[in-house]
Design a protein around this motif. Structure first.
Motif, PDB file in Angstrom:
ATOM      1  N   PHE A  24       0.856  -1.178   0.000  1.00  0.00           N
ATOM      2  CA  PHE A  24       0.000   0.000   0.000  1.00  0.00           C
ATOM      3  C   PHE A  24       0.894   1.231   0.000  1.00  0.00           C
ATOM      4  O   PHE A  24       1.740   1.392   0.881  1.00  0.00           O
ATOM      5  CB  PHE A  24      -0.923   0.024   1.221  1.00  0.00           C
ATOM      6  N   ASN A  25       0.728   2.081  -0.993  1.00  0.00           N
ATOM      7  CA  ASN A  25       1.517   3.306  -1.084  1.00  0.00           C
ATOM      8  C   ASN A  25       0.820   4.417  -0.305  1.00  0.00           C
ATOM      9  O   ASN A  25      -0.242   4.889  -0.702  1.00  0.00           O
ATOM     10  CB  ASN A  25       1.697   3.727  -2.548  1.00  0.00           C
ATOM     11  N   CYS A  26       1.403   4.786   0.814  1.00  0.00           N
ATOM     12  CA  CYS A  26       0.845   5.837   1.658  1.00  0.00           C
ATOM     13  C   CYS A  26       1.074   7.205   1.026  1.00  0.00           C
ATOM     14  O   CYS A  26       2.120   7.450   0.424  1.00  0.00           O
ATOM     15  CB  CYS A  26       1.499   5.812   3.040  1.00  0.00           C
ATOM     16  N   THR A  27       0.091   8.063   1.167  1.00  0.00           N
ATOM     17  CA  THR A  27       0.199   9.440   0.690  1.00  0.00           C
ATOM     18  C   THR A  27      -0.303  10.358   1.801  1.00  0.00           C
ATOM     19  O   THR A  27      -0.983   9.902   2.721  1.00  0.00           O
ATOM     20  CB  THR A  27      -0.656   9.673  -0.571  1.00  0.00           C
ATOM     21  N   PRO A  28       0.011  11.636   1.723  1.00  0.00           N
ATOM     22  CA  PRO A  28      -0.523  12.558   2.735  1.00  0.00           C
ATOM     23  C   PRO A  28      -2.048  12.571   2.773  1.00  0.00           C
ATOM     24  O   PRO A  28      -2.640  12.906   3.789  1.00  0.00           O
ATOM     25  CB  PRO A  28       0.026  13.922   2.294  1.00  0.00           C
ATOM     26  N   SER A  29      -2.700  12.163   1.683  1.00  0.00           N
ATOM     27  CA  SER A  29      -4.161  12.163   1.654  1.00  0.00           C
ATOM     28  C   SER A  29      -4.764  10.813   2.057  1.00  0.00           C
ATOM     29  O   SER A  29      -5.987  10.650   1.994  1.00  0.00           O
ATOM     30  CB  SER A  29      -4.660  12.564   0.259  1.00  0.00           C
ATOM     31  N   GLU A  75       0.015  11.416   7.936  1.00  0.00           N
ATOM     32  CA  GLU A  75      -0.111  12.401   9.007  1.00  0.00           C
ATOM     33  C   GLU A  75       0.326  11.741  10.312  1.00  0.00           C
ATOM     34  O   GLU A  75       0.099  10.541  10.518  1.00  0.00           O
ATOM     35  CB  GLU A  75      -1.560  12.874   9.138  1.00  0.00           C
ATOM     36  N   TYR A  76       0.910  12.531  11.186  1.00  0.00           N
ATOM     37  CA  TYR A  76       1.422  12.004  12.453  1.00  0.00           C
ATOM     38  C   TYR A  76       0.330  11.285  13.249  1.00  0.00           C
ATOM     39  O   TYR A  76       0.559  10.183  13.772  1.00  0.00           O
ATOM     40  CB  TYR A  76       2.039  13.142  13.280  1.00  0.00           C
ATOM     41  N   THR A  77      -0.856  11.858  13.321  1.00  0.00           N
ATOM     42  CA  THR A  77      -1.940  11.232  14.090  1.00  0.00           C
ATOM     43  C   THR A  77      -2.344   9.886  13.483  1.00  0.00           C
ATOM     44  O   THR A  77      -2.654   8.947  14.209  1.00  0.00           O
ATOM     45  CB  THR A  77      -3.168  12.159  14.180  1.00  0.00           C
ATOM     46  N   MET A 136      -7.634   7.635   7.506  1.00  0.00           N
ATOM     47  CA  MET A 136      -7.561   6.633   8.565  1.00  0.00           C
ATOM     48  C   MET A 136      -8.521   5.499   8.258  1.00  0.00           C
ATOM     49  O   MET A 136      -8.207   4.334   8.512  1.00  0.00           O
ATOM     50  CB  MET A 136      -7.887   7.298   9.913  1.00  0.00           C
ATOM     51  N   ARG A 137      -9.648   5.824   7.685  1.00  0.00           N
ATOM     52  CA  ARG A 137     -10.637   4.794   7.329  1.00  0.00           C
ATOM     53  C   ARG A 137     -10.038   3.786   6.344  1.00  0.00           C
ATOM     54  O   ARG A 137     -10.180   2.577   6.509  1.00  0.00           O
ATOM     55  CB  ARG A 137     -11.882   5.451   6.746  1.00  0.00           C
ATOM     56  N   ASN A 138      -9.373   4.281   5.305  1.00  0.00           N
ATOM     57  CA  ASN A 138      -8.742   3.395   4.331  1.00  0.00           C
ATOM     58  C   ASN A 138      -7.650   2.548   4.976  1.00  0.00           C
ATOM     59  O   ASN A 138      -7.538   1.351   4.703  1.00  0.00           O
ATOM     60  CB  ASN A 138      -8.158   4.188   3.167  1.00  0.00           C
TER      61      ASN A 138
END
Length: 70
Positions: free
Chosen positions: A21-26, A55-57, A29-31
């Motif tokens: 899974f390629n994480c992005t800033p967008s 995002e840190y959170t 959390m649901r995904n």
């Protein structure tokens, strides 16, 4: 070869499904939770590529969820 290719080869040897899974800033959390829960239920290995872009959170929450799954 990249780290994801090494993990993919290892998962093939162990006959365990593997998902990148390629994480992005967008990334929401649901995904992230859907992916993590699906992997836990299906016995799939996940590589969160570019996790530093979250995002840190989201990162803190994801970390706690992974610890509970373990």
């Amino acid at each position: 070869s990249t780290s994801s290719e090494i993990y993919k080869e290892f998962s093939d040897i162990c006959t365990v499904p593997f998902f990148v899974f390629n994480c992005t800033p967008s990334s929401t959390m649901r995904n992230l939770m859907h992916i993590l829960n699906g992997a836990a239920l299906g016995g799939v290995w996940i590589l969160f590529e570019h996790i530093n872009k979250l995002e840190y959170t989201h990162l803190i929450t994801l970390s706690k969820e992974v610890q509970m799954v373990q």
